[in-house]
Each structure stands twice: as structure tokens, then as C-alpha cells.
Scaffold this motif. Structure first.
Motif, PDB file in Angstrom:
ATOM      1  N   GLU A  54      26.739  -3.719  -5.736  1.00  9.15           N
ATOM      2  CA  GLU A  54      27.587  -2.553  -5.974  1.00  9.15           C
ATOM      3  C   GLU A  54      26.882  -1.219  -5.766  1.00  9.15           C
ATOM      4  O   GLU A  54      27.503  -0.246  -5.349  1.00  9.15           O
ATOM      5  CB  GLU A  54      28.139  -2.573  -7.413  1.00  9.15           C
ATOM      6  CG  GLU A  54      29.096  -3.702  -7.710  1.00  9.15           C
ATOM      7  CD  GLU A  54      28.372  -4.991  -8.067  1.00  9.15           C
ATOM      8  OE1 GLU A  54      27.269  -4.921  -8.630  1.00  9.15           O
ATOM      9  OE2 GLU A  54      28.914  -6.062  -7.758  1.00  9.15           O
ATOM     10  N   ARG A  55      25.565  -1.141  -6.114  1.00  7.69           N
ATOM     11  CA  ARG A  55      24.911   0.166  -6.071  1.00  7.69           C
ATOM     12  C   ARG A  55      23.397   0.044  -6.094  1.00  7.69           C
ATOM     13  O   ARG A  55      22.847  -1.025  -6.312  1.00  7.69           O
ATOM     14  CB  ARG A  55      25.358   1.027  -7.241  1.00  7.69           C
ATOM     15  CG  ARG A  55      24.958   0.469  -8.595  1.00  7.69           C
ATOM     16  CD  ARG A  55      25.647   1.219  -9.725  1.00  7.69           C
ATOM     17  NE  ARG A  55      25.292   0.636 -10.999  1.00  7.69           N
ATOM     18  CZ  ARG A  55      24.525   1.223 -11.907  1.00  7.69           C
ATOM     19  NH1 ARG A  55      24.019   2.403 -11.686  1.00  7.69           N
ATOM     20  NH2 ARG A  55      24.270   0.635 -13.044  1.00  7.69           N
ATOM     21  N   LYS A  56      22.735   1.193  -5.885  1.00 13.62           N
ATOM     22  CA  LYS A  56      21.289   1.291  -5.995  1.00 13.62           C
ATOM     23  C   LYS A  56      20.962   1.702  -7.431  1.00 13.62           C
ATOM     24  O   LYS A  56      21.375   2.752  -7.891  1.00 13.62           O
ATOM     25  CB  LYS A  56      20.763   2.344  -5.020  1.00 13.62           C
ATOM     26  CG  LYS A  56      19.251   2.462  -4.999  1.00 13.62           C
ATOM     27  CD  LYS A  56      18.763   3.585  -4.107  1.00 13.62           C
ATOM     28  CE  LYS A  56      19.114   3.325  -2.664  1.00 13.62           C
ATOM     29  NZ  LYS A  56      18.492   4.324  -1.751  1.00 13.62           N
ATOM     30  N   LEU A  57      20.236   0.842  -8.160  1.00 13.46           N
ATOM     31  CA  LEU A  57      19.894   1.116  -9.551  1.00 13.46           C
ATOM     32  C   LEU A  57      18.680   2.012  -9.698  1.00 13.46           C
ATOM     33  O   LEU A  57      18.601   2.804 -10.620  1.00 13.46           O
ATOM     34  CB  LEU A  57      19.607  -0.189 -10.299  1.00 13.46           C
ATOM     35  CG  LEU A  57      20.775  -0.979 -10.819  1.00 13.46           C
ATOM     36  CD1 LEU A  57      20.285  -2.231 -11.502  1.00 13.46           C
ATOM     37  CD2 LEU A  57      21.602  -0.158 -11.769  1.00 13.46           C
ATOM     38  N   LEU A  68      18.297  -2.961  -6.001  1.00 14.01           N
ATOM     39  CA  LEU A  68      19.631  -2.917  -5.433  1.00 14.01           C
ATOM     40  C   LEU A  68      20.500  -4.052  -5.954  1.00 14.01           C
ATOM     41  O   LEU A  68      20.032  -5.182  -6.083  1.00 14.01           O
ATOM     42  CB  LEU A  68      19.555  -3.019  -3.901  1.00 14.01           C
ATOM     43  CG  LEU A  68      18.628  -2.038  -3.192  1.00 14.01           C
ATOM     44  CD1 LEU A  68      18.455  -2.440  -1.731  1.00 14.01           C
ATOM     45  CD2 LEU A  68      19.170  -0.646  -3.295  1.00 14.01           C
ATOM     46  N   THR A  69      21.766  -3.741  -6.242  1.00 17.17           N
ATOM     47  CA  THR A  69      22.774  -4.754  -6.561  1.00 17.17           C
ATOM     48  C   THR A  69      23.826  -4.681  -5.454  1.00 17.17           C
ATOM     49  O   THR A  69      23.820  -3.732  -4.658  1.00 17.17           O
ATOM     50  CB  THR A  69      23.439  -4.491  -7.934  1.00 17.17           C
ATOM     51  OG1 THR A  69      24.252  -3.330  -7.840  1.00 17.17           O
ATOM     52  CG2 THR A  69      22.416  -4.329  -9.040  1.00 17.17           C
ATOM     53  N   GLU A  83      12.617  -0.105  -4.858  1.00 22.02           N
ATOM     54  CA  GLU A  83      14.070   0.002  -4.835  1.00 22.02           C
ATOM     55  C   GLU A  83      14.645  -1.213  -5.534  1.00 22.02           C
ATOM     56  O   GLU A  83      14.223  -2.341  -5.264  1.00 22.02           O
ATOM     57  CB  GLU A  83      14.610   0.055  -3.398  1.00 22.02           C
ATOM     58  CG  GLU A  83      14.468   1.379  -2.732  1.00 22.02           C
ATOM     59  CD  GLU A  83      15.276   1.471  -1.444  1.00 22.02           C
ATOM     60  OE1 GLU A  83      15.555   0.431  -0.822  1.00 22.02           O
ATOM     61  OE2 GLU A  83      15.617   2.593  -1.075  1.00 22.02           O
ATOM     62  N   SER A 107      15.276   3.960  -7.335  1.00 16.73           N
ATOM     63  CA  SER A 107      14.537   4.232  -6.113  1.00 16.73           C
ATOM     64  C   SER A 107      13.499   5.299  -6.428  1.00 16.73           C
ATOM     65  O   SER A 107      13.846   6.362  -6.951  1.00 16.73           O
ATOM     66  CB  SER A 107      15.474   4.721  -5.011  1.00 16.73           C
ATOM     67  OG  SER A 107      14.744   4.964  -3.828  1.00 16.73           O
TER      68      SER A 107
END
Length: 83
Positions: A9-12, A6-7, A4, A14
Motif C-alpha cells: 500500500e505505501r512506503k513506511l 515498503l508494503t 526503505e 525511507s
């Protein structure tokens, strides 16, 4: 291995991967299936997701951390874009 990215702001990303290559603060390193537990700081650079032996994708990251536990790698980064 599950990965995974993750930033704040969002999941880049997965999904299941063969491995991931990361820009550690002391140099480039790679995490593969069934890696030992690990926590490491990351610097600005290129993160390479190795989906299988013929497919990969690259992300430009701003720095952050990676945690490996129970065959799952979680990459927490300040910012990232697909390269």
C-alpha cells in the motif's frame, strides 16, 4: 546506509540509518553499513530501525523479504505498523 521499508500500500520508511535488526526465518539478524549483498526471507515479528546509537524505532511486520545491495537495504513486507 539507506533503508526503505515498503508494503503493497505505501512506503513506511525511507532514509539514512546506522543499521536495521530483522526477524529472519532462522532467527534475528542485523544489517549494518557496507553489508555484503544479501537476500533473505523474513517472518512475522519486530523490525528495529537503528537511526544512530541513541535513536531507534520499531515496526511490527507480517513477513516478507529483505534485499541488501550497494549499501541500500530494501525491506518488502506484506504488512507493517509502527510499534
Amino acid at each position: 546506509m539507506t533503508l526503505e521499508i515498503l508494503t503493497p500500500e505505501r512506503k513506511l520508511y525511507s532514509g539514512e540509518v546506522y543499521g536495521v535488526q530483522l526477524p529472519g526465518i532462522d532467527g534475528l539478524f542485523e544489517i549494518l553499513d557496507k553489508h555484503a549483498p544479501l537476500v533473505s526471507a523474513l517472518k512475522k515479528g519486530n523490525l528495529k530501525v537503528i537511526v544512530d546509537k541513541t535513536t531507534s524505532s520499531n515496526y511490527s511486520i507480517q513477513g516478507g523479504f529483505v534485499e541488501v545491495l550497494n549499501n541500500k537495504a530494501t525491506v518488502l513486507v506484506e504488512g507493517a505498523v509502527e510499534a
